[in-house]
Design a protein around this motif. Structure first.
Motif, PDB file in Angstrom:
ATOM      1  N   ALA A 246       5.775   6.545   3.557  1.00 58.63           N
ATOM      2  CA  ALA A 246       5.188   5.443   2.772  1.00 58.63           C
ATOM      3  C   ALA A 246       4.319   4.563   3.666  1.00 58.63           C
ATOM      4  O   ALA A 246       4.721   4.202   4.773  1.00 58.63           O
ATOM      5  CB  ALA A 246       6.311   4.614   2.162  1.00 58.63           C
ATOM      6  N   ASN A 247       3.123   4.242   3.185  1.00 54.15           N
ATOM      7  CA  ASN A 247       2.233   3.323   3.902  1.00 54.15           C
ATOM      8  C   ASN A 247       2.379   1.905   3.376  1.00 54.15           C
ATOM      9  O   ASN A 247       2.091   0.942   4.075  1.00 54.15           O
ATOM     10  CB  ASN A 247       0.761   3.729   3.724  1.00 54.15           C
ATOM     11  CG  ASN A 247       0.424   4.956   4.534  1.00 54.15           C
ATOM     12  OD1 ASN A 247       1.109   5.254   5.516  1.00 54.15           O
ATOM     13  ND2 ASN A 247      -0.606   5.674   4.131  1.00 54.15           N
ATOM     14  N   ASP A 248       2.769   1.794   2.112  1.00 55.03           N
ATOM     15  CA  ASP A 248       2.908   0.469   1.507  1.00 55.03           C
ATOM     16  C   ASP A 248       4.358   0.003   1.640  1.00 55.03           C
ATOM     17  O   ASP A 248       5.265   0.812   1.819  1.00 55.03           O
ATOM     18  CB  ASP A 248       2.559   0.547   0.002  1.00 55.03           C
ATOM     19  CG  ASP A 248       1.115   0.956  -0.215  1.00 55.03           C
ATOM     20  OD1 ASP A 248       0.260   0.543   0.577  1.00 55.03           O
ATOM     21  OD2 ASP A 248       0.850   1.705  -1.180  1.00 55.03           O
ATOM     22  N   THR A 249       4.558  -1.272   1.489  1.00 58.87           N
ATOM     23  CA  THR A 249       5.926  -1.808   1.461  1.00 58.87           C
ATOM     24  C   THR A 249       6.563  -1.401   0.129  1.00 58.87           C
ATOM     25  O   THR A 249       5.898  -1.417  -0.906  1.00 58.87           O
ATOM     26  CB  THR A 249       5.883  -3.339   1.598  1.00 58.87           C
ATOM     27  OG1 THR A 249       5.273  -3.626   2.866  1.00 58.87           O
ATOM     28  CG2 THR A 249       7.263  -3.957   1.541  1.00 58.87           C
ATOM     29  N   VAL A 250       7.842  -1.015   0.193  1.00 60.89           N
ATOM     30  CA  VAL A 250       8.496  -0.508  -1.027  1.00 60.89           C
ATOM     31  C   VAL A 250       9.604  -1.477  -1.456  1.00 60.89           C
ATOM     32  O   VAL A 250      10.488  -1.811  -0.663  1.00 60.89           O
ATOM     33  CB  VAL A 250       9.089   0.904  -0.783  1.00 60.89           C
ATOM     34  CG1 VAL A 250       9.661   1.480  -2.071  1.00 60.89           C
ATOM     35  CG2 VAL A 250       8.013   1.847  -0.238  1.00 60.89           C
ATOM     36  N   LYS A 251       9.535  -1.904  -2.701  1.00 61.76           N
ATOM     37  CA  LYS A 251      10.526  -2.857  -3.237  1.00 61.76           C
ATOM     38  C   LYS A 251      11.377  -2.174  -4.295  1.00 61.76           C
ATOM     39  O   LYS A 251      10.870  -1.341  -5.055  1.00 61.76           O
ATOM     40  CB  LYS A 251       9.812  -4.032  -3.931  1.00 61.76           C
ATOM     41  CG  LYS A 251       8.753  -4.735  -3.117  1.00 61.76           C
ATOM     42  CD  LYS A 251       9.342  -5.723  -2.155  1.00 61.76           C
ATOM     43  CE  LYS A 251       8.245  -6.556  -1.497  1.00 61.76           C
ATOM     44  NZ  LYS A 251       8.777  -7.377  -0.387  1.00 61.76           N
ATOM     45  N   PHE A 252      12.648  -2.570  -4.385  1.00 62.02           N
ATOM     46  CA  PHE A 252      13.505  -2.118  -5.486  1.00 62.02           C
ATOM     47  C   PHE A 252      13.400  -3.180  -6.575  1.00 62.02           C
ATOM     48  O   PHE A 252      13.710  -4.356  -6.344  1.00 62.02           O
ATOM     49  CB  PHE A 252      14.949  -1.957  -5.000  1.00 62.02           C
ATOM     50  CG  PHE A 252      15.853  -1.398  -6.055  1.00 62.02           C
ATOM     51  CD1 PHE A 252      15.857  -0.041  -6.325  1.00 62.02           C
ATOM     52  CD2 PHE A 252      16.674  -2.233  -6.802  1.00 62.02           C
ATOM     53  CE1 PHE A 252      16.678   0.475  -7.316  1.00 62.02           C
ATOM     54  CE2 PHE A 252      17.494  -1.724  -7.798  1.00 62.02           C
ATOM     55  CZ  PHE A 252      17.493  -0.361  -8.051  1.00 62.02           C
ATOM     56  N   VAL A 253      12.911  -2.735  -7.759  1.00 64.42           N
ATOM     57  CA  VAL A 253      12.588  -3.687  -8.820  1.00 64.42           C
ATOM     58  C   VAL A 253      13.439  -3.407 -10.059  1.00 64.42           C
ATOM     59  O   VAL A 253      13.632  -2.252 -10.431  1.00 64.42           O
ATOM     60  CB  VAL A 253      11.079  -3.566  -9.184  1.00 64.42           C
ATOM     61  CG1 VAL A 253      10.703  -4.469 -10.347  1.00 64.42           C
ATOM     62  CG2 VAL A 253      10.208  -3.881  -7.967  1.00 64.42           C
TER      63      VAL A 253
ATOM     64  N   GLY B 152      11.286  -6.092 -13.808  1.00 62.48           N
ATOM     65  CA  GLY B 152      10.094  -6.810 -13.341  1.00 62.48           C
ATOM     66  C   GLY B 152      10.351  -7.776 -12.193  1.00 62.48           C
ATOM     67  O   GLY B 152       9.432  -8.453 -11.746  1.00 62.48           O
ATOM     68  N   TYR B 153      11.577  -7.824 -11.681  1.00 59.90           N
ATOM     69  CA  TYR B 153      11.864  -8.734 -10.550  1.00 59.90           C
ATOM     70  C   TYR B 153      12.340  -7.935  -9.336  1.00 59.90           C
ATOM     71  O   TYR B 153      13.164  -7.022  -9.458  1.00 59.90           O
ATOM     72  CB  TYR B 153      12.945  -9.756 -10.933  1.00 59.90           C
ATOM     73  CG  TYR B 153      12.435 -10.746 -11.952  1.00 59.90           C
ATOM     74  CD1 TYR B 153      11.743 -11.893 -11.565  1.00 59.90           C
ATOM     75  CD2 TYR B 153      12.626 -10.506 -13.308  1.00 59.90           C
ATOM     76  CE1 TYR B 153      11.258 -12.788 -12.509  1.00 59.90           C
ATOM     77  CE2 TYR B 153      12.147 -11.397 -14.259  1.00 59.90           C
ATOM     78  CZ  TYR B 153      11.458 -12.528 -13.853  1.00 59.90           C
ATOM     79  OH  TYR B 153      10.968 -13.404 -14.782  1.00 59.90           O
ATOM     80  N   ILE B 154      11.827  -8.329  -8.185  1.00 61.13           N
ATOM     81  CA  ILE B 154      12.233  -7.657  -6.942  1.00 61.13           C
ATOM     82  C   ILE B 154      13.686  -7.997  -6.631  1.00 61.13           C
ATOM     83  O   ILE B 154      14.070  -9.164  -6.621  1.00 61.13           O
ATOM     84  CB  ILE B 154      11.298  -8.099  -5.786  1.00 61.13           C
ATOM     85  CG1 ILE B 154       9.896  -7.525  -6.024  1.00 61.13           C
ATOM     86  CG2 ILE B 154      11.855  -7.643  -4.426  1.00 61.13           C
ATOM     87  CD1 ILE B 154       8.836  -8.079  -5.104  1.00 61.13           C
ATOM     88  N   GLN B 155      14.467  -6.932  -6.395  1.00 64.05           N
ATOM     89  CA  GLN B 155      15.876  -7.129  -6.026  1.00 64.05           C
ATOM     90  C   GLN B 155      16.031  -7.117  -4.512  1.00 64.05           C
ATOM     91  O   GLN B 155      16.780  -7.895  -3.955  1.00 64.05           O
ATOM     92  CB  GLN B 155      16.755  -6.031  -6.646  1.00 64.05           C
ATOM     93  CG  GLN B 155      16.591  -5.884  -8.148  1.00 64.05           C
ATOM     94  CD  GLN B 155      16.982  -7.136  -8.918  1.00 64.05           C
ATOM     95  OE1 GLN B 155      17.997  -7.741  -8.624  1.00 64.05           O
ATOM     96  NE2 GLN B 155      16.157  -7.540  -9.875  1.00 64.05           N
ATOM     97  N   ASN B 156      15.344  -6.176  -3.871  1.00 58.84           N
ATOM     98  CA  ASN B 156      15.342  -6.141  -2.407  1.00 58.84           C
ATOM     99  C   ASN B 156      14.221  -5.241  -1.893  1.00 58.84           C
ATOM    100  O   ASN B 156      13.559  -4.560  -2.690  1.00 58.84           O
ATOM    101  CB  ASN B 156      16.699  -5.701  -1.833  1.00 58.84           C
ATOM    102  CG  ASN B 156      17.114  -4.326  -2.277  1.00 58.84           C
ATOM    103  OD1 ASN B 156      17.128  -4.033  -3.461  1.00 58.84           O
ATOM    104  ND2 ASN B 156      17.422  -3.468  -1.345  1.00 58.84           N
TER     105      ASN B 156
END
Ligand SMILES: Nc1ccn([C@@H]2O[C@H](COP(=O)(O)OP(=O)(O)OP(=O)(O)O)[C@@H](O)[C@H]2O)c(=O)n1
Ligand SMILES: C[C@](O)(CO)[C@H](O)COP(=O)(O)O
Length: 225
Positions: free
Chosen positions: A133-140, A143-147
């Protein structure tokens, strides 16, 4: 060591839309499914291919079987991708030692990639191409970022996913009621840690109309082969 390929071309392409499943659309003069078939046909590391198509597309299946010598048989796939793969594995039972399971919607595989994967499977039981992965990966969720996931451990997985035949067959038998989103998970559940071969982004999966435009640009500009 005999290696066969299962070419999954039985999806409906719901996210892509339209009446013709995306794998049968023409991309610069040939159907998307034909790109992978041409590479399998040329590869010294693939002996036979089984093609799975949706109900109603037998004419295309017959045309392709006639055109590509390595297609030993074609059949209809199932409702989910996992059903399609199961059908392919049943057809190939007893026919090969190693199986490469590939999405027809990923037209840009290469001879070099197939060679690397088939050579690695001798040592690792299950091997697949992936990109870091080149981009930052969020667990969503909702619609809200959890971590935020640790990016250096994130790998986006492609196909062909290559397995010792008996292992993937056992995985599909043991987890026959599961519909995992890729084939590696059937052997991960058996305690195997599949090996990743780092690959190019060009082996992406055509999922939406936007992806088809990217694929056209790749062929036009000669980024593939
Ligand atoms: N029942 C299915 C579903 C998918 N596939 C194949 O698996 C690959 C990856 O699936 P995907 O891109 O999800 O294709 P579709 O299922 O056709 O797309 P969608 O989910 O948008 O309907 C594709 O080559 C598709 O043809 C398949 O052989 N059998
Ligand atoms: C198998 C796969 O291509 C690996 O990235 C992917 O999981 C297929 O997913 P889809 O749900 O069929 O699009």
């Amino acid at each position: 060591m005999k290696t066969c390929a299962i070419l999954c071309a039985a999806g409906k392409g719901t996210r892509f839309g339209g009446n013709t499943p995306k794998q049968f659309l023409f991309l610069k003069g040939k159907m998307i499914v034909e790109y992978s078939l041409e590479v399998f046909e040329k590869s010294h590391f693939i002996d036979k291919v089984v093609l799975l198509v949706p109900q109603g597309f037998e004419d295309i299946a017959k045309y392709l079987k006639n055109k590509f010598n390595k297609i030993i048989s074609w059949d209809y796939g199932g409702k989910e991708r996992a059903d399609t793969v199961k059908r392919g594995l049943e057809i190939l039972k007893g026919e090969c030692d190693v199986v490469a399971i590939h999405d027809a919607a990923r037209p840009f595989i290469t001879l070099q990639l197939i060679e690397k994967l088939v050579k690695e499977v001798k040592f690792h039981f299950a091997v697949a191409p992936g990109i870091l992965a080149n981009d930052t990966v969020k667990f969503v969720e909702d619609g809200y970022i959890q971590n935020t996931l640790p990016r250096s451990n994130i790998c986006l997985i492609q196909t062909p996913q290559v397995f010792k035949f008996d292992l993937i067959y056992r995985g599909y038998e043991m987890f026959k009621n599961e519909f995992f989103t890729d084939d590696l998970q059937y052997v991960e559940q058996l305690g195997i840690k599949p090996k990743i071969v780092e690959n190019s982004k060009i082996n992406f999966k055509i999922t939406t109309k936007e992806d088809l435009m990217i694929a056209e640009a790749i062929v036009e500009k000669g980024y593939w082969y």
